[in-house]
Scaffold this motif. Sequence first.
Motif, PDB file in Angstrom:
ATOM      1  N   SER A  37       0.831  -1.203   0.000  1.00  0.00           N
ATOM      2  CA  SER A  37       0.000   0.000   0.000  1.00  0.00           C
ATOM      3  C   SER A  37       0.863   1.248   0.000  1.00  0.00           C
ATOM      4  O   SER A  37       0.360   2.354   0.158  1.00  0.00           O
ATOM      5  CB  SER A  37      -0.917   0.013   1.235  1.00  0.00           C
ATOM      6  OG  SER A  37      -1.819  -1.067   1.208  1.00  0.00           O
ATOM      7  N   LEU A 144      -4.700  -5.414 -12.470  1.00  0.00           N
ATOM      8  CA  LEU A 144      -4.306  -5.375 -11.066  1.00  0.00           C
ATOM      9  C   LEU A 144      -4.254  -6.797 -10.508  1.00  0.00           C
ATOM     10  O   LEU A 144      -5.270  -7.491 -10.452  1.00  0.00           O
ATOM     11  CB  LEU A 144      -5.306  -4.527 -10.275  1.00  0.00           C
ATOM     12  CG  LEU A 144      -5.042  -4.297  -8.796  1.00  0.00           C
ATOM     13  CD1 LEU A 144      -3.724  -3.556  -8.586  1.00  0.00           C
ATOM     14  CD2 LEU A 144      -6.196  -3.520  -8.171  1.00  0.00           C
ATOM     15  N   ASN A 147      -7.042  -8.852  -8.421  1.00  0.00           N
ATOM     16  CA  ASN A 147      -8.348  -8.190  -8.557  1.00  0.00           C
ATOM     17  C   ASN A 147      -9.255  -9.122  -9.365  1.00  0.00           C
ATOM     18  O   ASN A 147      -9.289  -9.082 -10.584  1.00  0.00           O
ATOM     19  CB  ASN A 147      -8.191  -6.838  -9.256  1.00  0.00           C
ATOM     20  CG  ASN A 147      -9.452  -5.995  -9.181  1.00  0.00           C
ATOM     21  OD1 ASN A 147     -10.288  -6.179  -8.308  1.00  0.00           O
ATOM     22  ND2 ASN A 147      -9.586  -5.066 -10.113  1.00  0.00           N
ATOM     23  N   THR A 223     -10.057  -6.293  -3.141  1.00  0.00           N
ATOM     24  CA  THR A 223      -8.906  -6.524  -4.020  1.00  0.00           C
ATOM     25  C   THR A 223      -8.573  -5.309  -4.876  1.00  0.00           C
ATOM     26  O   THR A 223      -7.633  -5.361  -5.677  1.00  0.00           O
ATOM     27  CB  THR A 223      -9.171  -7.733  -4.940  1.00  0.00           C
ATOM     28  OG1 THR A 223     -10.293  -7.445  -5.790  1.00  0.00           O
ATOM     29  CG2 THR A 223      -9.453  -8.983  -4.132  1.00  0.00           C
ATOM     30  N   GLY A 224      -9.345  -4.232  -4.726  1.00  0.00           N
ATOM     31  CA  GLY A 224      -9.058  -3.006  -5.462  1.00  0.00           C
ATOM     32  C   GLY A 224     -10.020  -2.713  -6.589  1.00  0.00           C
ATOM     33  O   GLY A 224      -9.750  -1.857  -7.428  1.00  0.00           O
ATOM     34  N   THR A 226     -12.815  -1.034  -8.578  1.00  0.00           N
ATOM     35  CA  THR A 226     -13.268   0.355  -8.516  1.00  0.00           C
ATOM     36  C   THR A 226     -14.516   0.578  -9.369  1.00  0.00           C
ATOM     37  O   THR A 226     -14.866  -0.266 -10.214  1.00  0.00           O
ATOM     38  CB  THR A 226     -12.171   1.300  -9.029  1.00  0.00           C
ATOM     39  OG1 THR A 226     -11.987   1.077 -10.448  1.00  0.00           O
ATOM     40  CG2 THR A 226     -10.845   1.069  -8.306  1.00  0.00           C
TER      41      THR A 226
END
Length: 338
Positions: A37, A144, A147, A223-224, A226
Amino acid sequence: MKIQDILDALDRITGGRLVKAPRDLSGNNPFVVTKSSGIPGKAVTELPGLVWGDPEAEVTRAAVMMTLTESAIELAAASGVNCLVAHHPVADGTNSGGVPIRHYMDLYGLNIIELHEAFHGLHPGIAWLHGHRAVEVDIRCGGLAGNILYVGEALPEVQTLGDLLGRLRRLMDMEREEACVREERRFRGCDDLFEASTTAAPAIVVGSPADRVRKVLHIFPHTGFTPDHLECVFGRHPDADTLLASISHLHAGNALIERARELGLRVLCGNSHALEIFENGVPLARALAMILPQLEIRLFRDRMVSYPLDAFGGEAIQEYGKEIAHRHLVRETVPCGL
């Protein structure tokens, strides 16, 4: 039975994804992934395979778990388990009670194996549990790593959002889990007690139980994933009617909920991360048992419970906490500059 036998079985299960040689650490194994992160010193690299131990060590018992903790280490040592197969990546110190892994593991003669990304995408179980057949699986959505996205078609027996919720409750044995919590509340005389798997239960966020389900976009928000990913995926699958979030949940105010609403999608939260031992742990343990029938395998399940401070423990430990805090931890506030 040796640790190497378990490693060989896991390599077979994952289709050869385990680390086998130094070259695998130099970009040749796509499942050796560093997660960060951007917090200095807090990154961790996944090493699917033996993290600590001796491949030639004899196995007494093995345990499959989600996350290594000091409680799991203590349980293993006290119950004759010397091989721990953890789904989530292991970080030195973090997963070993704040001390180096080598000290704690060597003290008890424990061997640790991890898989995580190397196990993801191998089976359709999470989709099946959530009432759909995945027709598309992407474990790097938007480029990603980790993801994960499933595009799924609802199973014949799942016609509505209500059917999907009922299916999850039955498969996760939620009625028994809720009964256990009620009994613990009664036994401890504390109604203000919560347990993770029942408190973070599946729920409809947008829509109603009678709404039809045909095609789902199954995501894992932690997991990111969006809102931009959602819009891109929906552009490829405009006939999708439901956004299904599992492992992690979507709570009020999350931008993904609003974007889904704008796209005309219903939103449902499925199983939380507290139940991944059922989704991924049980199939992994069963696969090991089929390949190595002589191996005794245990499942280590995390159970997180919260209590109000004044209801925790008995009277003696309450007094202990108050005395220690009063005598040693609470200080007079010193005005700035003095």
